[in-house]
Motif scaffolding. Structure first.
Motif, PDB file in Angstrom:
ATOM      1  N   PHE A  31      50.534   2.803  64.533  1.00 25.53           N
ATOM      2  CA  PHE A  31      50.143   4.029  65.222  1.00 25.53           C
ATOM      3  C   PHE A  31      49.673   3.717  66.638  1.00 25.53           C
ATOM      4  N   ALA A  32      48.847   2.669  66.783  1.00 29.06           N
ATOM      5  CA  ALA A  32      48.350   2.284  68.107  1.00 29.06           C
ATOM      6  C   ALA A  32      49.490   1.789  68.992  1.00 29.06           C
ATOM      7  N   TYR A  33      50.412   1.037  68.419  1.00 34.53           N
ATOM      8  CA  TYR A  33      51.524   0.493  69.207  1.00 34.53           C
ATOM      9  C   TYR A  33      52.435   1.618  69.707  1.00 34.53           C
ATOM     10  N   ILE A  34      52.710   2.583  68.845  1.00 36.95           N
ATOM     11  CA  ILE A  34      53.572   3.701  69.246  1.00 36.95           C
ATOM     12  C   ILE A  34      52.905   4.531  70.344  1.00 36.95           C
ATOM     13  N   ILE A  35      51.609   4.792  70.190  1.00 35.12           N
ATOM     14  CA  ILE A  35      50.896   5.576  71.206  1.00 35.12           C
ATOM     15  C   ILE A  35      50.897   4.840  72.542  1.00 35.12           C
ATOM     16  N   ALA A  36      50.690   3.526  72.510  1.00 32.23           N
ATOM     17  CA  ALA A  36      50.622   2.749  73.749  1.00 32.23           C
ATOM     18  C   ALA A  36      51.945   2.770  74.506  1.00 32.23           C
ATOM     19  N   ARG A  37      53.052   2.943  73.781  1.00 27.78           N
ATOM     20  CA  ARG A  37      54.369   2.946  74.420  1.00 27.78           C
ATOM     21  C   ARG A  37      54.852   4.343  74.786  1.00 27.78           C
ATOM     22  N   MET A  38      54.047   5.353  74.549  1.00 22.14           N
ATOM     23  CA  MET A  38      54.436   6.719  74.882  1.00 22.14           C
ATOM     24  C   MET A  38      54.230   7.009  76.361  1.00 22.14           C
ATOM     25  N   GLN A  39      54.820   8.106  76.821  1.00 25.44           N
ATOM     26  CA  GLN A  39      54.549   8.603  78.163  1.00 25.44           C
ATOM     27  C   GLN A  39      53.126   9.145  78.219  1.00 25.44           C
ATOM     28  N   ASN A  40      52.570   9.184  79.419  1.00 21.28           N
ATOM     29  CA  ASN A  40      51.156   9.516  79.577  1.00 21.28           C
ATOM     30  C   ASN A  40      50.792  10.870  78.980  1.00 21.28           C
ATOM     31  N   ARG A  41      51.674  11.857  79.117  1.00 26.33           N
ATOM     32  CA  ARG A  41      51.327  13.187  78.616  1.00 26.33           C
ATOM     33  C   ARG A  41      51.154  13.174  77.109  1.00 26.33           C
ATOM     34  N   LYS A  48      31.887  -7.183  45.247  1.00 32.68           N
ATOM     35  CA  LYS A  48      32.539  -5.874  45.235  1.00 32.68           C
ATOM     36  C   LYS A  48      32.565  -5.271  46.632  1.00 32.68           C
ATOM     37  N   SER A  49      31.480  -5.438  47.389  1.00 27.95           N
ATOM     38  CA  SER A  49      31.420  -4.895  48.746  1.00 27.95           C
ATOM     39  C   SER A  49      32.457  -5.565  49.640  1.00 27.95           C
ATOM     40  N   PHE A  50      32.564  -6.893  49.554  1.00 31.65           N
ATOM     41  CA  PHE A  50      33.545  -7.613  50.357  1.00 31.65           C
ATOM     42  C   PHE A  50      34.967  -7.221  49.958  1.00 31.65           C
ATOM     43  N   PHE A  51      35.196  -7.044  48.665  1.00 32.57           N
ATOM     44  CA  PHE A  51      36.540  -6.685  48.198  1.00 32.57           C
ATOM     45  C   PHE A  51      36.933  -5.298  48.698  1.00 32.57           C
ATOM     46  N   ILE A  52      36.075  -4.306  48.474  1.00 33.99           N
ATOM     47  CA  ILE A  52      36.401  -2.942  48.889  1.00 33.99           C
ATOM     48  C   ILE A  52      36.487  -2.847  50.412  1.00 33.99           C
ATOM     49  N   ALA A  53      35.546  -3.492  51.123  1.00 31.42           N
ATOM     50  CA  ALA A  53      35.601  -3.483  52.588  1.00 31.42           C
ATOM     51  C   ALA A  53      36.861  -4.184  53.089  1.00 31.42           C
ATOM     52  N   GLY A  54      37.269  -5.270  52.409  1.00 32.35           N
ATOM     53  CA  GLY A  54      38.489  -5.973  52.802  1.00 32.35           C
ATOM     54  C   GLY A  54      39.730  -5.132  52.588  1.00 32.35           C
ATOM     55  N   ILE A  55      39.813  -4.435  51.440  1.00 30.36           N
ATOM     56  CA  ILE A  55      40.959  -3.561  51.180  1.00 30.36           C
ATOM     57  C   ILE A  55      40.999  -2.423  52.196  1.00 30.36           C
ATOM     58  N   ALA A  56      39.833  -1.840  52.487  1.00 35.60           N
ATOM     59  CA  ALA A  56      39.777  -0.756  53.475  1.00 35.60           C
ATOM     60  C   ALA A  56      40.190  -1.249  54.858  1.00 35.60           C
ATOM     61  N   THR A  57      39.739  -2.450  55.229  1.00 39.70           N
ATOM     62  CA  THR A  57      40.093  -3.014  56.538  1.00 39.70           C
ATOM     63  C   THR A  57      41.582  -3.297  56.623  1.00 39.70           C
ATOM     64  N   LEU A  58      42.147  -3.890  55.568  1.00 41.00           N
ATOM     65  CA  LEU A  58      43.592  -4.171  55.554  1.00 41.00           C
ATOM     66  C   LEU A  58      44.400  -2.875  55.609  1.00 41.00           C
ATOM     67  N   SER A  59      43.951  -1.854  54.891  1.00 40.72           N
ATOM     68  CA  SER A  59      44.645  -0.564  54.918  1.00 40.72           C
ATOM     69  C   SER A  59      44.599   0.057  56.310  1.00 40.72           C
ATOM     70  N   CYS A  60      43.434  -0.015  56.938  1.00 39.97           N
ATOM     71  CA  CYS A  60      43.315   0.510  58.301  1.00 39.97           C
ATOM     72  C   CYS A  60      44.210  -0.252  59.271  1.00 39.97           C
ATOM     73  N   LEU A  61      44.322  -1.565  59.080  1.00 36.31           N
ATOM     74  CA  LEU A  61      45.173  -2.373  59.954  1.00 36.31           C
ATOM     75  C   LEU A  61      46.644  -2.013  59.755  1.00 36.31           C
ATOM     76  N   ILE A  62      47.065  -1.870  58.510  1.00 41.63           N
ATOM     77  CA  ILE A  62      48.467  -1.534  58.229  1.00 41.63           C
ATOM     78  C   ILE A  62      48.819  -0.155  58.781  1.00 41.63           C
ATOM     79  N   LEU A  63      47.896   0.793  58.651  1.00 40.53           N
ATOM     80  CA  LEU A  63      48.147   2.144  59.159  1.00 40.53           C
ATOM     81  C   LEU A  63      47.913   2.244  60.661  1.00 40.53           C
ATOM     82  N   GLY A  64      46.890   1.538  61.152  1.00 40.18           N
ATOM     83  CA  GLY A  64      46.478   1.723  62.538  1.00 40.18           C
ATOM     84  C   GLY A  64      47.302   0.959  63.549  1.00 40.18           C
ATOM     85  N   TYR A  65      47.806  -0.235  63.181  1.00 39.03           N
ATOM     86  CA  TYR A  65      48.548  -1.025  64.167  1.00 39.03           C
ATOM     87  C   TYR A  65      49.827  -0.330  64.624  1.00 39.03           C
TER      88      TYR A  65
END
Length: 284
Positions: A86-96, A67-84
């Motif tokens: 977001f991180a890519y867009i921020i990295a391509r923004m202007q410095n300000r 159960k721990s591996f399953f819930i941690a895996g779902i949380a990790t996959l969700s963070c990756l889907i949401l975070g990637y």
């Protein structure tokens, strides 16, 4: 040069004793405790035994691990889907604007995660903000039962650990050589092909690092399952807490902790292997 070497020697002379006293020595004591027994009068007792590790194959413990591996895996996959993205867009923004959005990612660290977890209750409870909003919009007729479920635990883990996924990927995307992307487009690659064959492989070290930083805490954070999941949601962190505090079975708690450390070491080796492979590709 001599001054740099002196500073390096001074820094190492501080770091290594610190790591030994507060990292290696405590872990060594935990490993030793995991091979000991316990009784009503002693938290740790001889003779040494491997029974604590053999008990880990008990169906109850295996269920908690699964159960721990399953819930941690779902949380990790969700963070990756949401975070990637977001991180890519921020990295391509202007410095300000980039600095502004990075600040938004870091701001949650200024508040205790325990307080933020309690704040989630006001959002996802039966008469909370989320259900009230959905009912007022006419999207649902009855409130969702989210609180005290595995879904609530996953929401809490994603909310708490999402910055740990964004920041490593953001750092990796910033170092991405855009000339390789332009070359892929010049050779006729579509956006999807460029993303799958160029961008993803080059940012894989950041993805692996983010997954490690999310996956392991997701298995060991005990207060989020306690607060949002209720008594039915017991993960490895809750198991370790219960063994040390409630059951007073320190050897068993130490054995579970040692197994988690082994998992951490395996994931770090995977990250080192992937990172070494990416550096070889850069040289080629």
């Amino acid at each position: 040069m001599k001054a740099d070497n002196s500073f390096k020697t001074f820094a190492l002379s501080i770091v290594w004793p610190w790591l030994f006293l507060f990292a290696l020595l405590p872990f060594g004591l935990v490993v030793i405790a995991s091979f000991m027994g316990h009784n009503e009068s002693n938290l740790l007792a001889l003779p040494a035994t491997s029974q604590n590790y053999s008990q880990l194959i008990n169906p109850l413990y295996l269920l908690i691990f699964e159960k721990s591996f399953f819930i941690a895996g779902i949380a990790t996959l969700s963070c990756l889907i949401l975070g990637y993205p977001f991180a890519y867009i921020i990295a391509r923004m202007q410095n300000r604007w980039k600095n502004f959005f990075i600040l938004l990612v870091i701001i949650p660290f200024w508040t205790s995660s325990l307080i933020r977890t309690y704040a989630l209750i006001a959002i996802i409870k039966a008469k909370g903000i989320l259900n009230t909003l959905l009912i007022s919009l006419g999207l649902i007729d009855q409130p969702f039962s989210i609180l005290f479920t595995n879904s609530a635990v996953i929401i809490g883990l994603v909310y708490t650990l999402l910055p740990f996924m964004i920041l490593p990927i953001l750092t990796n995307v910033e170092r991405l050589d855009t000339r390789l992307i332009d070359a892929a487009h010049d050779l006729g690659a579509s956006r999807f092909t460029t993303f799958a064959r160029v961008i993803i492989p080059l940012t894989m070290p950041g993805i692996i690092a983010g997954c490690i930083l999310v996956f392991l805490p997701a298995m060991t954070i005990f207060y989020i399952p306690d607060i949002l999941g209720g008594a039915k949601s017991i993960l490895l962190g809750n198991l370790i807490q219960n063994q040390f505090i409630t059951a007073q079975n320190w050897p068993m708690g130490a054995a579970v902790s040692t197994m988690l450390t082994v998992v951490l070491a395996a994931l770090l080796l995977i990250y080192a292997w992937v990172n070494r492979g990416s550096k070889k590709r850069e040289w080629l």
